[in-house]
Design a protein around this motif. Structure first.
Motif, PDB file in Angstrom:
ATOM      1  N   GLY A 168       0.806  -1.211   0.000  1.00  0.00           N
ATOM      2  CA  GLY A 168       0.000   0.000   0.000  1.00  0.00           C
ATOM      3  C   GLY A 168       0.842   1.265   0.000  1.00  0.00           C
ATOM      4  N   ALA A 169       2.027   1.174   0.583  1.00  0.00           N
ATOM      5  CA  ALA A 169       2.873   2.361   0.719  1.00  0.00           C
ATOM      6  C   ALA A 169       3.836   2.544  -0.455  1.00  0.00           C
ATOM      7  N   LEU A 170       4.115   1.471  -1.173  1.00  0.00           N
ATOM      8  CA  LEU A 170       5.120   1.534  -2.247  1.00  0.00           C
ATOM      9  C   LEU A 170       4.877   2.605  -3.313  1.00  0.00           C
ATOM     10  N   PRO A 171       3.607   2.848  -3.707  1.00  0.00           N
ATOM     11  CA  PRO A 171       3.385   3.856  -4.758  1.00  0.00           C
ATOM     12  C   PRO A 171       3.936   5.234  -4.388  1.00  0.00           C
ATOM     13  N   PHE A 172       4.131   5.490  -3.093  1.00  0.00           N
ATOM     14  CA  PHE A 172       4.558   6.823  -2.650  1.00  0.00           C
ATOM     15  C   PHE A 172       6.037   6.893  -2.340  1.00  0.00           C
ATOM     16  N   PHE A 173       6.715   5.791  -2.580  1.00  0.00           N
ATOM     17  CA  PHE A 173       8.123   5.743  -2.200  1.00  0.00           C
ATOM     18  C   PHE A 173       8.957   6.824  -2.900  1.00  0.00           C
ATOM     19  N   MET A 174       8.742   6.982  -4.205  1.00  0.00           N
ATOM     20  CA  MET A 174       9.540   7.952  -4.954  1.00  0.00           C
ATOM     21  C   MET A 174       9.182   9.394  -4.578  1.00  0.00           C
ATOM     22  N   LEU A 175       7.972   9.560  -4.059  1.00  0.00           N
ATOM     23  CA  LEU A 175       7.506  10.886  -3.667  1.00  0.00           C
ATOM     24  C   LEU A 175       8.306  11.421  -2.472  1.00  0.00           C
ATOM     25  N   ASN A 176       8.626  10.522  -1.567  1.00  0.00           N
ATOM     26  CA  ASN A 176       9.323  10.902  -0.349  1.00  0.00           C
ATOM     27  C   ASN A 176      10.041   9.678   0.234  1.00  0.00           C
ATOM     28  N   PRO A 177      11.152   9.303  -0.389  1.00  0.00           N
ATOM     29  CA  PRO A 177      11.829   8.043  -0.014  1.00  0.00           C
ATOM     30  C   PRO A 177      12.176   7.945   1.470  1.00  0.00           C
ATOM     31  N   LEU A 178      12.601   9.031   2.068  1.00  0.00           N
ATOM     32  CA  LEU A 178      13.005   8.993   3.474  1.00  0.00           C
ATOM     33  C   LEU A 178      11.810   8.711   4.382  1.00  0.00           C
ATOM     34  N   ALA A 179      10.741   9.502   4.191  1.00  0.00           N
ATOM     35  CA  ALA A 179       9.550   9.343   5.027  1.00  0.00           C
ATOM     36  C   ALA A 179       8.918   7.967   4.812  1.00  0.00           C
ATOM     37  N   ILE A 180       8.839   7.530   3.565  1.00  0.00           N
ATOM     38  CA  ILE A 180       8.209   6.232   3.293  1.00  0.00           C
ATOM     39  C   ILE A 180       9.107   5.085   3.766  1.00  0.00           C
ATOM     40  N   GLY A 181      10.402   5.299   3.701  1.00  0.00           N
ATOM     41  CA  GLY A 181      11.329   4.301   4.235  1.00  0.00           C
ATOM     42  C   GLY A 181      11.083   4.078   5.717  1.00  0.00           C
ATOM     43  N   ILE A 182      10.944   5.178   6.452  1.00  0.00           N
ATOM     44  CA  ILE A 182      10.636   5.100   7.890  1.00  0.00           C
ATOM     45  C   ILE A 182       9.272   4.452   8.087  1.00  0.00           C
ATOM     46  N   TYR A 183       8.329   4.862   7.257  1.00  0.00           N
ATOM     47  CA  TYR A 183       6.964   4.313   7.344  1.00  0.00           C
ATOM     48  C   TYR A 183       6.978   2.799   7.147  1.00  0.00           C
ATOM     49  N   LEU A 184       7.645   2.353   6.074  1.00  0.00           N
ATOM     50  CA  LEU A 184       7.677   0.918   5.766  1.00  0.00           C
ATOM     51  C   LEU A 184       8.175   0.125   6.961  1.00  0.00           C
ATOM     52  N   PHE A 185       9.196   0.636   7.585  1.00  0.00           N
ATOM     53  CA  PHE A 185       9.818  -0.049   8.708  1.00  0.00           C
ATOM     54  C   PHE A 185       8.907  -0.053   9.943  1.00  0.00           C
ATOM     55  N   MET A 186       8.434   1.138  10.333  1.00  0.00           N
ATOM     56  CA  MET A 186       7.699   1.272  11.592  1.00  0.00           C
ATOM     57  C   MET A 186       6.243   0.831  11.499  1.00  0.00           C
ATOM     58  N   ALA A 187       5.566   1.174  10.413  1.00  0.00           N
ATOM     59  CA  ALA A 187       4.149   0.801  10.286  1.00  0.00           C
ATOM     60  C   ALA A 187       4.015  -0.709  10.141  1.00  0.00           C
ATOM     61  N   THR A 188       4.883  -1.289   9.322  1.00  0.00           N
ATOM     62  CA  THR A 188       4.829  -2.741   9.135  1.00  0.00           C
ATOM     63  C   THR A 188       5.100  -3.451  10.458  1.00  0.00           C
ATOM     64  N   GLY A 189       6.115  -2.971  11.162  1.00  0.00           N
ATOM     65  CA  GLY A 189       6.456  -3.572  12.449  1.00  0.00           C
ATOM     66  C   GLY A 189       5.309  -3.505  13.440  1.00  0.00           C
ATOM     67  N   ALA A 190       4.670  -2.328  13.516  1.00  0.00           N
ATOM     68  CA  ALA A 190       3.575  -2.138  14.474  1.00  0.00           C
ATOM     69  C   ALA A 190       2.359  -2.980  14.102  1.00  0.00           C
ATOM     70  N   ALA A 191       2.068  -3.092  12.805  1.00  0.00           N
ATOM     71  CA  ALA A 191       0.899  -3.860  12.373  1.00  0.00           C
ATOM     72  C   ALA A 191       1.112  -5.351  12.605  1.00  0.00           C
ATOM     73  N   VAL A 192       2.286  -5.816  12.239  1.00  0.00           N
ATOM     74  CA  VAL A 192       2.585  -7.254  12.325  1.00  0.00           C
ATOM     75  C   VAL A 192       2.719  -7.710  13.774  1.00  0.00           C
ATOM     76  N   ALA A 193       3.214  -6.818  14.635  1.00  0.00           N
ATOM     77  CA  ALA A 193       3.463  -7.192  16.036  1.00  0.00           C
ATOM     78  C   ALA A 193       2.216  -7.752  16.713  1.00  0.00           C
ATOM     79  N   GLN A 194       1.061  -7.287  16.277  1.00  0.00           N
ATOM     80  CA  GLN A 194      -0.173  -7.719  16.930  1.00  0.00           C
ATOM     81  C   GLN A 194      -0.603  -9.126  16.529  1.00  0.00           C
ATOM     82  N   PHE A 195       0.034  -9.656  15.496  1.00  0.00           N
ATOM     83  CA  PHE A 195      -0.349 -10.991  15.037  1.00  0.00           C
ATOM     84  C   PHE A 195       0.745 -12.013  15.222  1.00  0.00           C
ATOM     85  N   ARG A 196       1.818 -11.580  15.839  1.00  0.00           N
ATOM     86  CA  ARG A 196       2.886 -12.538  16.105  1.00  0.00           C
ATOM     87  C   ARG A 196       2.400 -13.422  17.240  1.00  0.00           C
TER      88      ARG A 196
END
Ligand code: ZN
Ligand code: ZN
Length: 171
Positions: free
Chosen positions: A140-168
């Motif tokens: 869902g976040a990949l389309p915006f990567f080129m728009l703001n690589p730094l912010a989306i890079g942080i997003y990919l890391f932190m949002a994915t981690g937070a979402a997945v943590a609840q299902f581990r």
């Protein structure tokens, strides 16, 4: 590594410990262990430590199947919810410009995705929910990567981690 002397000998009879058994999966390996659920002989490689004692892989697997009660539709919902929410969250994160916002918004977005999926899937447990959610948060976040690589890079890391943590799941 678990060594034979660390394993408890299952006492199901007076002379059970003296009896030489051969592993069901590895017929050439001698053992004194039996699965405490189905009773089949098993070697230390096949034994799985569970809170209720040593069990064979097959019994552990069938216990897990009972534990994981998610239905196919749950994965579809989990994937769609993660994809849609992540798409809009990443859009906001990318558009805000200042990448430091990503540090606050990403965990919140991930947490929200996790909670919504959890509710909409009837709180059922799925063996693959974490993978499905994680993959779709990223997609869902990949389309915006080129728009703001730094912010989306942080997003990919932190949002994915937070979402997945609840299902581990811990078994
Ligand atoms: Zn068993
Ligand atoms: Zn074995």
């Amino acid at each position: 590594m678990t060594t034979p002397d660390q394993l408890e000998v299952i006492e199901d009879g007076t002379d059970a410990a003296d009896e030489t058994l051969y592993c069901t999966v590895h017929p050439t390996v001698a053992t004194h262990l039996r699965c405490n659920r189905c009773g089949r002989p098993m070697c230390t490689r096949c034994a799985v430590k569970t809170p209720v004692g040593y069990r064979c892989r097959e019994c552990v697997r069938s216990q897990q199947d009972k534990f994981f009660d998610a239905q196919a539709l749950d994965y579809l919902i989990a994937g769609a919810v993660s994809l849609v929410i992540s798409f809009f969250a990443a859009l906001v994160v990318a558009r805000l410009g200042w990448f430091l916002f990503a540090f606050f918004l990403s965990p919140a977005a991930g947490g929200l995705i996790g909670r919504v999926v959890w509710r909409l899937t009837g709180k059922r447990r799925g063996r693959y929910t974490a993978i499905v959610v994680g993959a779709n948060v990223i997609l869902g976040a990949l389309p915006f990567f080129m728009l703001n690589p730094l912010a989306i890079g942080i997003y990919l890391f932190m949002a994915t981690g937070a979402a997945v943590a609840q299902f581990r799941l811990h078994l």
